[in-house]
Design an enzyme around this catalytic site. Structure first.
Site, PDB file in Angstrom:
ATOM      1  N   CYS A 279      50.245   6.792 -26.940  1.00  0.00           N
ATOM      2  CA  CYS A 279      48.335   7.132 -26.677  1.00  0.00           C
ATOM      3  C   CYS A 279      47.737   6.612 -28.467  1.00  0.00           C
ATOM      4  O   CYS A 279      46.471   5.824 -27.972  1.00  0.00           O
ATOM      5  CB  CYS A 279      48.240   9.074 -27.004  1.00  0.00           C
ATOM      6  SG  CYS A 279      49.198  10.325 -25.389  1.00  0.00           S
TER       7      CYS A 279
HETATM    8  P1  NAD Z   1      54.509   8.272 -18.022  1.00  0.00           P
HETATM    9  O1  NAD Z   1      54.895   6.480 -18.390  1.00  0.00           O
HETATM   10  O2  NAD Z   1      55.929   8.672 -19.057  1.00  0.00           O
HETATM   11  O3  NAD Z   1      54.643   8.352 -16.944  1.00  0.00           O
HETATM   12  C1  NAD Z   1      54.036   8.553 -15.961  1.00  0.00           C
HETATM   13  C2  NAD Z   1      54.662   7.373 -14.534  1.00  0.00           C
HETATM   14  O4  NAD Z   1      53.965   7.902 -13.417  1.00  0.00           O
HETATM   15  C3  NAD Z   1      55.959   7.024 -14.437  1.00  0.00           C
HETATM   16  O5  NAD Z   1      57.707   8.294 -14.439  1.00  0.00           O
HETATM   17  C4  NAD Z   1      55.667   6.617 -13.495  1.00  0.00           C
HETATM   18  O6  NAD Z   1      57.262   6.251 -13.359  1.00  0.00           O
HETATM   19  C5  NAD Z   1      55.078   7.334 -12.896  1.00  0.00           C
HETATM   20  N1  NAD Z   1      54.661   6.496 -11.456  1.00  0.00           N
HETATM   21  C6  NAD Z   1      53.658   5.177 -11.896  1.00  0.00           C
HETATM   22  N2  NAD Z   1      52.563   4.864 -10.773  1.00  0.00           N
HETATM   23  C7  NAD Z   1      53.403   5.982  -9.635  1.00  0.00           C
HETATM   24  C8  NAD Z   1      52.506   6.035  -8.197  1.00  0.00           C
HETATM   25  N3  NAD Z   1      52.079   5.733  -7.975  1.00  0.00           N
HETATM   26  N4  NAD Z   1      53.487   7.665  -7.514  1.00  0.00           N
HETATM   27  C9  NAD Z   1      53.708   7.715  -8.435  1.00  0.00           C
HETATM   28  N5  NAD Z   1      54.620   8.028  -9.956  1.00  0.00           N
HETATM   29  C10 NAD Z   1      54.282   6.808 -10.157  1.00  0.00           C
HETATM   30  O7  NAD Z   1      53.054   8.254 -19.079  1.00  0.00           O
HETATM   31  P2  NAD Z   1      52.106   9.903 -20.179  1.00  0.00           P
HETATM   32  O8  NAD Z   1      53.174   9.375 -21.557  1.00  0.00           O
HETATM   33  O9  NAD Z   1      52.957  10.904 -18.940  1.00  0.00           O
HETATM   34  O10 NAD Z   1      51.259   9.236 -19.668  1.00  0.00           O
HETATM   35  C11 NAD Z   1      49.842   9.779 -18.144  1.00  0.00           C
HETATM   36  C12 NAD Z   1      48.527   9.766 -18.824  1.00  0.00           C
HETATM   37  O11 NAD Z   1      48.678  10.472 -19.875  1.00  0.00           O
HETATM   38  C13 NAD Z   1      48.532   8.288 -19.594  1.00  0.00           C
HETATM   39  O12 NAD Z   1      47.174   7.937 -19.086  1.00  0.00           O
HETATM   40  C14 NAD Z   1      48.360   9.479 -21.314  1.00  0.00           C
HETATM   41  O13 NAD Z   1      47.137   8.282 -21.838  1.00  0.00           O
HETATM   42  C15 NAD Z   1      48.026  10.068 -20.999  1.00  0.00           C
HETATM   43  N6  NAD Z   1      48.051  10.668 -22.044  1.00  0.00           N
HETATM   44  C16 NAD Z   1      48.925  11.226 -22.131  1.00  0.00           C
HETATM   45  C17 NAD Z   1      49.676  11.854 -23.256  1.00  0.00           C
HETATM   46  C18 NAD Z   1      51.768  11.726 -24.019  1.00  0.00           C
HETATM   47  O14 NAD Z   1      51.450  12.429 -25.032  1.00  0.00           O
HETATM   48  N7  NAD Z   1      51.744  11.048 -23.338  1.00  0.00           N
HETATM   49  C19 NAD Z   1      48.675  12.548 -23.526  1.00  0.00           C
HETATM   50  C20 NAD Z   1      47.415  12.694 -23.135  1.00  0.00           C
HETATM   51  C21 NAD Z   1      47.133  12.084 -22.309  1.00  0.00           C
END
Ligand code: NAD
Length: 455
Positions: A279
């Site tokens: 993040c």
């Molecule tokens: P991540 O990479 O762990 O997960 C994303 C998932 O989406 C992956 O498993 C991927 O395979 C899947 N994906 C992509 N395209 C897809 C589609 N068309 N259909 C279905 N699945 C699909 O990402 P994350 O860490 O969970 O972060 C997700 C969002 O949340 C980002 O924008 C991030 O900035 C935000 N966020 C993350 C956190 C954190 O601590 N990780 C906290 C707050 C906000």
């Protein structure tokens, strides 16, 4: 409510599981069949305290996993987009968001009950209204506020504490573009009665998320810059400097009974080897890129990133100062996760330190108590991944502490009495400097007697 989560990574899985835990019927969709199948089997495929217990309770019943996005969306009332939003060339990459919006819109095309689509992913201001909503409207053929609601609901969970963060939120921000989505989101979060609820526009909600992350990242880089400065001063320790700063009642209010409130934000006013994770680095970069695109400066954000990019080199410099040339030196790097209590190694400072040490010819071994599978996937093959702390530090010339895992407090007893004593470089300032024979740490000035005398 019947909820679909599109994108089942750290945010999607935790959010989906926790929504099931407060009584909703949740389907988690991912393009990766392994993730969907793991949910069906009730296996948490990422490490997050408390998560497995929730899967044990609901997986296969009110928490399902699938790769069939269209079927899941059509069978639910509300869909959350939680796909990744990486940074590419200093700007946010919205391609996963756009694809997800298109797929959801097409799934909604054949009519059916009103549906609300909520952006959970972190996106730059304007994305929900100017990118996601138009795609959804075009692909679904529905109209806004009638058959389709669109909203932005930023996620504030912190990895390592995500389940607890969900269960006891400090705020819920609803960026709503229409009354349909506001009603649906109020119903979704109804169990959190009494929690501060901020209802605003999607643009403001998007800006709140970036401002929140950028503020915390700024505190870290500020602390690191102060740490790097005081490390040049004999007998000065950034920990004492920061303690003095934090005792300002505006940081640590004094209550009527004389006791202090020590807010959680103080943990960001501490020097270390830099922030990582999925993040802060990408979000500050995306915000700086967005500011430039808007024609306003990003001086401050650029500074935050610049300090952070150089911070891991402090660890390498300390190793070089202590060991001389690093060629052939055996160095243990402790911690690969970007912080304790997670197996997330994305953008971890450890990765750049390991790379620099290998480039300098050192023999590098790493150890992480939890992030083993994720570490193996990203660490250079030339870096040995050890199974235990004792094995990692056996016979080494130096140890670099990169993640503040509590387990690493055992290090002093493991190396006590060893001759010659290994150099310990504390990148997180978690050890007592007196607990090992050769200690150097971020933000710790030279001992007075070692300091060069001024001409
Ligand atoms: P991540 O990479 O762990 O997960 C994303 C998932 O989406 C992956 O498993 C991927 O395979 C899947 N994906 C992509 N395209 C897809 C589609 N068309 N259909 C279905 N699945 C699909 O990402 P994350 O860490 O969970 O972060 C997700 C969002 O949340 C980002 O924008 C991030 O900035 C935000 N966020 C993350 C956190 C954190 O601590 N990780 C906290 C707050 C906000």
């Amino acid at each position: 409510m019947r909820v679909t989560i599109v994108g089942t990574g750290y945010v999607g899985l935790v959010t989906g599981a926790c929504l099931a835990d407060i009584g909703h019927i949740v389907t988690c969709v991912d393009i990766d069949p392994a993730k969907a199948e793991a949910i069906e089997r009730g296996e948490a495929f990422l490490y997050e305290p408390g998560l497995q217990a929730i899967l044990d309770r609901h997986a296969g019943a009110t928490l399902r996993g699938t790769t069939d996005l269209a079927a899941a969306v059509c069978a639910s009332d509300l869909t959350m987009i939680a796909v990744g939003t990486p940074s590419a060339g200093g700007r946010i990459d919205l391609s996963y968001i756009e694809t997800a919006a298109r797929q959801i819109g097409e799934a909604l095309r054949d009519g059916g009950a009103p549906h609300v689509v909520v952006v959970k992913s972190t996106v730059v201001p304007g994305t929900t209204e100017d990118v996601v909503a138009p795609i959804l409207l075009e692909c679904s053929g529905r109209s806004l506020g009638d058959g389709l609601g669109v909203a932005m609901n930023p996620e504030f969970l912190a990895e390592g504490n995500a389940v607890a963060d969900f269960a006891t939120p400090d705020r819920i921000v609803l960026g709503v573009a229409d009354s349909l989505s506001e009603r649906a989101l109020r119903e979704l979060y109804a169990p959190f009665e009494g929690v501060d609820l901020l209802v605003t526009t999607p643009r403001t909600a998007e800006a709140i998320k970036y401002a929140s992350n950028a503020a915390l990242a700024t505190l870290i880089s500020f602390s690191n810059e102060i740490g790097n400065l005081v490390a040049t001063l004999p007998g000065v320790d950034v920990r004492t400097v920061m303690e003095g700063l934090q005792l300002d009642r505006r940081w640590s209010p004094i209550l009527e009974d004389g006791s202090r409130v020590r807010p959680g934000v103080l943990s960001y006013l501490a020097a270390g080897c830099g922030f990582g994770g999925s993040c802060f680095p990408k979000d500050v970069e995306a915000l700086a890129g967005f500011a430039r695109a808007q024609g306003v400066g990003s001086t401050m954000l650029d500074g935050v990133l610049a300090v952070n990019a150089l911070q891991p080199t402090q660890v390498v410099d300390m190793l070089e100062r202590g060991l001389g040339r690093l060629t052939g030196k055996r160095i243990a790097v402790l911690g690969v996760a970007f912080k304790p209590n997670t197996d997330d190694v994305r953008a971890s400072a450890t990765l750049s330190v390991v790379r620099s040490l290998l480039d300098a010819g050192a023999i590098v071994g790493a150890f992480d108590p939890i992030a083993t599978i994720t570490a193996r996937a990203v660490l250079d093959r030339a870096c040995t991944l050890h199974d235990s702390l004792a094995e990692a530090v056996a016979g080494v010339d130096a140890v670099a502490v990169m993640t503040a895992w509590p387990e690493f407090h055992e290090l002093p007893s493991l190396i006590a009495g060893r001759a010659p004593p290994p150099l310990v470089v504390d990148g997180r300032r978690m050890l007592d400097p007196a607990s090992v024979e050769r200690y150097v740490g971020i933000g710790l000035g030279p001992k007075r007697e070692e300091a060069p005398t001024r001409p």
